[in-house]
Enzyme design. Structure first.
Site, mmCIF file in Angstrom:
data_model
loop_
_atom_site.group_PDB
_atom_site.id
_atom_site.type_symbol
_atom_site.label_atom_id
_atom_site.label_comp_id
_atom_site.label_asym_id
_atom_site.label_seq_id
_atom_site.Cartn_x
_atom_site.Cartn_y
_atom_site.Cartn_z
ATOM 1 N N ARG A 136 0.779 -1.235 0.000
ATOM 2 C CA ARG A 136 0.000 0.000 0.000
ATOM 3 C C ARG A 136 0.811 1.285 0.000
ATOM 4 O O ARG A 136 0.233 2.357 -0.093
ATOM 5 C CB ARG A 136 -1.012 -0.025 1.144
ATOM 6 C CG ARG A 136 -2.183 -0.965 0.817
ATOM 7 C CD ARG A 136 -3.278 -0.905 1.825
ATOM 8 N NE ARG A 136 -2.860 -1.523 3.058
ATOM 9 C CZ ARG A 136 -2.863 -2.838 3.283
ATOM 10 N NH1 ARG A 136 -3.308 -3.668 2.374
ATOM 11 N NH2 ARG A 136 -2.435 -3.310 4.429
ATOM 12 N N ASP A 320 -13.839 -11.167 12.832
ATOM 13 C CA ASP A 320 -12.799 -10.533 11.995
ATOM 14 C C ASP A 320 -13.074 -9.032 11.868
ATOM 15 O O ASP A 320 -12.839 -8.425 10.822
ATOM 16 C CB ASP A 320 -12.713 -11.202 10.609
ATOM 17 C CG ASP A 320 -11.521 -10.713 9.787
ATOM 18 O OD1 ASP A 320 -10.566 -10.180 10.375
ATOM 19 O OD2 ASP A 320 -11.561 -10.850 8.552
ATOM 20 N N LYS A 347 -14.205 -2.135 10.439
ATOM 21 C CA LYS A 347 -14.998 -3.159 9.768
ATOM 22 C C LYS A 347 -16.365 -3.367 10.409
ATOM 23 O O LYS A 347 -17.301 -3.787 9.742
ATOM 24 C CB LYS A 347 -14.237 -4.488 9.794
ATOM 25 C CG LYS A 347 -13.267 -4.698 8.651
ATOM 26 C CD LYS A 347 -12.842 -6.168 8.703
ATOM 27 C CE LYS A 347 -11.827 -6.523 7.662
ATOM 28 N NZ LYS A 347 -11.437 -7.956 7.844
HETATM 29 CA CA CA Z 1 -8.526 -10.169 9.255
#
Ligand code: CA
Length: 713
Positions: A136, A320, A347
């Site tokens: 990145r 996650d 997330k």
């Molecule tokens: Ca992950």
């Protein structure tokens, strides 16, 4: 600093007054980094400034003029894997990182290649990366650039020549660590994290001396084995009480694989930490516990690595739900008070506004639909978790929204101070969490999640698959962080789109996974311009000037977790776009064009299926755990890596065995799976893929006899 050969050449060619001085001022120091926001000609740190706002004051390309924006040059890259990089730009030179951690430098105005650097990452590292062999970006200090490589090295390069100055291994190479994120430099210290929580590692960041690569400090995000740290720092001793069982056996997780930000006034470095290893908390920390400092924002003294404060977005993570997503700093007026805030859209689907001096939660609200909580308790700052979301405790599957892909992943956001808006490249996708009843960690290969990834995979049945893909969307969301409300949105057909750039010209730029690169009005989200890139874009654009002219640059090239694993296709799309790696550069009046490309695909022509039901069951399970990470759920090919349904290796058991068991293609990233899978299990995977290929071939034949394409084929 001496003027390099290319700078001399550029100065001579452009006959620029003041060119020598500009080049001579090229060295990056603490003052220059602290003032990066106002340095409109350049892009000298990953998020453009330490606040990571990705806002450029440049306004030559504006809502009024953007219609005249055109391609001025492009460069084809030597990898067609995912391109997620943010370029750096100094004094007219653009520096990019590509898949496989390669670096290339070009003249920012003409595209003339200046140098390239290849760290020669061994191909066999690839399966240690959950989410493609991406990189990145870099950091800059003095006359050097700093790169983290996929195999865990931190490399210092001479900015003018691309020569390697020093290289330091930052990870234990026997463990499944990788680096995909960009380092940051604070006062001569290069800070770098790593990835690997899907496989089982202990997260940390390390500071190295920019001069010689000497290790200065290391900050672990989770406790280790009881005797691992001597003495154990107080913040880790406190965290230990929030874990159960022999959690260190699986590493714990909490990797710092992307976000960092820095406030020079408060002298605080902010990091975002990842999910637990394994995901399923029943296996990671039996009996629960918050598991500090997973899924947290942590403030650290950059001089010493000393812990200052933390805020945990997802206590006891089992989904996650990383908090590694973009951390952005801004000064906002909230309830009549000037607040120094930190913002994140992790997330888990909530947009958080924190006081960045103290870590106090100011506000939180969901920016995408979510079903894992009934909201955030503002008194405690904790999510109120719906009991059925805890599949680790119920033992029952849970279809979570957002899912493991998150409401937002690594794709950078942007802030427009004039509009007071944060732009979020959002994802709307559910994920089926199927707890695995008898999970055993695999120290060699494959995802160590504690979930049955085969049971939760995208369905093979085309109609069901099409429905699942159709329910998976993305959006560019303009979010007001003061009122915690959406101001406008641009819906996207697919979930996996580009990172963002906001400019003083009143524009927001974004590419899409469908290959469009577009400019929108920052105030209203009206699309004002677009360009067909011919390949998916996931990287964030940057802008800079050379000789007073404004340029916009973006890397094109599809990849990352989405096309590799759940689905490379969009609803209704028959074939993926061809995948190319390219740097695209635009300016007003640009007239360059891209060459036409055509997709070439092997025909779907598998051998007849002669396997057994038992082989298909075994093959399906192991495909989910070991293969789908790169070759897509249900063996439906991705854009990026070989479509196994079309593989010539299906024909012959020996060829298949040479590749999957013996590692014949390890230099390409396809390693031997012999440490994890027996020959019988590997043969069962072949039979499963043959069966899947025959099913899809039958659909293709039926559809072509009807004169149409099958849904989702
Ligand atoms: Ca992950």
């Amino acid at each position: 600093m001496k003027l390099s050969h290319w700078a001399v050449a550029a100065c001579a060619a452009l006959a620029l007054a003041g060119c020598k001085e500009r080049a001579a001022e090229g060295g990056i120091d603490a003052d220059r980094l602290a003032a990066a926001a106002a340095d409109s000609a350049n892009w000298i740190t990953y998020g453009r400034d330490y606040a990571e706002q990705r806002y450029s004051p440049l306004d030559q390309i504006s809502t009024e003029t953007v219609g005249e924006l055109g391609l001025v040059w492009f460069a084809d890259l030597d990898t067609a894997r995912g391109q997620e990089g943010t370029p750096l730009v100094f004094d007219g030179t653009i520096y990019i990182t590509t898949g496989w951690s390669k670096v290339k430098a070009y003249d920012g105005a003409t595209g003339e290649p200046l140098w390239q650097y290849d760290p020669e990452v061994p191909g066999e590292i690839a399966p240690k990366a959950c989410c493609d062999v991406v990189n990145r970006g870099m950091a800059a200090w003095g006359d050097r650039l700093y790169l983290g490589t996929l195999d865990g090295r931190l490399v210092a390069l001479d900015r003018n020549s691309g020569e390697e100055v020093w290289s330091k291994l930052t990870v234990d190479p026997d463990k499944p660590y990788t680096i995909t994120g960009a380092p940051r430099v604070i006062d001569g210290k290069v800070i770098i994290g790593n990835s690997g929580a899907e496989f089982g590692v202990r997260g940390y960041i390390t500071a190295y001396d920019a001069e010689d690569g000497e290790e200065l400090w290391r900050f672990f995000t989770v406790p280790g084995a009881p005797d691992e740290d001597d003495p154990e720092p107080e913040y880790l001793a406190k965290a230990r009480g929030t874990w159960n069982g022999e959690f260190w056996e699986h590493g714990g997780g909490g990797t710092v694989w992307d976000a960092m930000a820095y406030d020079p006034e408060l002298d605080l470095l902010y990091i975002g930490t990842g999910n637990g290893s394994p995901w399923n908390q029943a296996y990671r920390s039996p009996g629960g516990g918050d598991n500090l400092y997973l899924s947290s924002i942590v403030a650290i003294r950059p001089d010493s690595g000393e812990y200052v404060w933390h805020y945990q977005t997802t206590p006891a993570d089992t989904w996650d739900f990383t908090a590694t997503q973009h951390i952005m700093l801004a000064d906002l007026t909230i309830d009549g008070r000037e607040r120094k805030v930190l913002m994140q859209a992790p997330k888990n689907g909530f947009f958080y506004v924190l006081d960045r001096a103290t870590g106090e939660l100011i506000s939180a609200d969901n920016y995408v639909p979510q079903n894992w909580t009934s909201g955030i308790d503002m008194a405690t700052g904790r999510p109120i978790v719906n009991p059925q979301a805890r599949y680790d405790r119920t033992g029952q599957p849970f279809i979570g929204t957002p899912g493991a892909g998150g409401g937002h992943s690594w794709h950078p956001m942007a802030f427009h101070p004039g509009e007071g808006l944060v732009y979020i490249p959002a994802i709307e996708a559910a994920f089926p969490y199927f707890p695995e009843a008898a999970w055993k960690p695999d120290p060699n290969r494959g995802m160590n999640t504690g979930l049955d990834l085969s049971a939760g995979a995208m369905p093979a049945d085309p109609a069901a698959r099409e429905a699942a893909i159709a329910a998976t969307k993305g959006a560019l969301i303009a979010w007001d962080p003061v009122t915690q409300q959406e101001r406008w949105r641009v819906p996207h057909a697919g979930p996996w789109n580009g990172g963002l750039l906001a400019t003083g010209g009143g524009l927001v730029f974004q590419g899409t996974g469908q290959g469009q690169f577009a400019a929108y009005s920052a105030a209203e989200g009206r699309q004002l311009w677009s360009f067909a890139a011919g390949t998916g874009i996931i990287a964030p654009p940057v802008t800079y000037t050379v000789n007073g002219e404004q340029y916009v640059a973006v890397l094109a090239g599809y990849g990352g977790v989405w096309p590799l694993s759940p689905s490379g296709l969009l609803s209704g799309q028959e074939r993926p776009l061809p995948n190319l790696g390219r740097l695209l550069v635009f300016k007003l009046g640009g007239t360059a064009t891209l060459p036409a490309v055509s997709a070439s695909e092997r025909p779907l022509d598998p051998p007849p299926f002669r396997g057994t039901d038992a082989q298909v069951a075994s093959g399906s399970y192991n495909f989910g755990r070991y293969c789908s990470q790169c070759h897509n759920d249900a063996a439906v090919g991705s854009t990026v890596l070989p479509d196994l349904r079309r593989s010539a290796a299906l024909e012959n058991r020996d060829t298949w065995m040479a590749i999957v068991h013996d590692g014949a293609l390890k230099d390409n990233g396809m390693v031997s799976f012999a440490p994890s899978l027996s020959r019988d299990e590997i043969e069962a995977i072949r039979q499963y893929v043959i069966k899947r290929a025959n099913e899809d071939k039958a659909l293709e034949t039926r559809a072509s006899s009807r004169g149409g394409a099958p849904p989702g084929a």
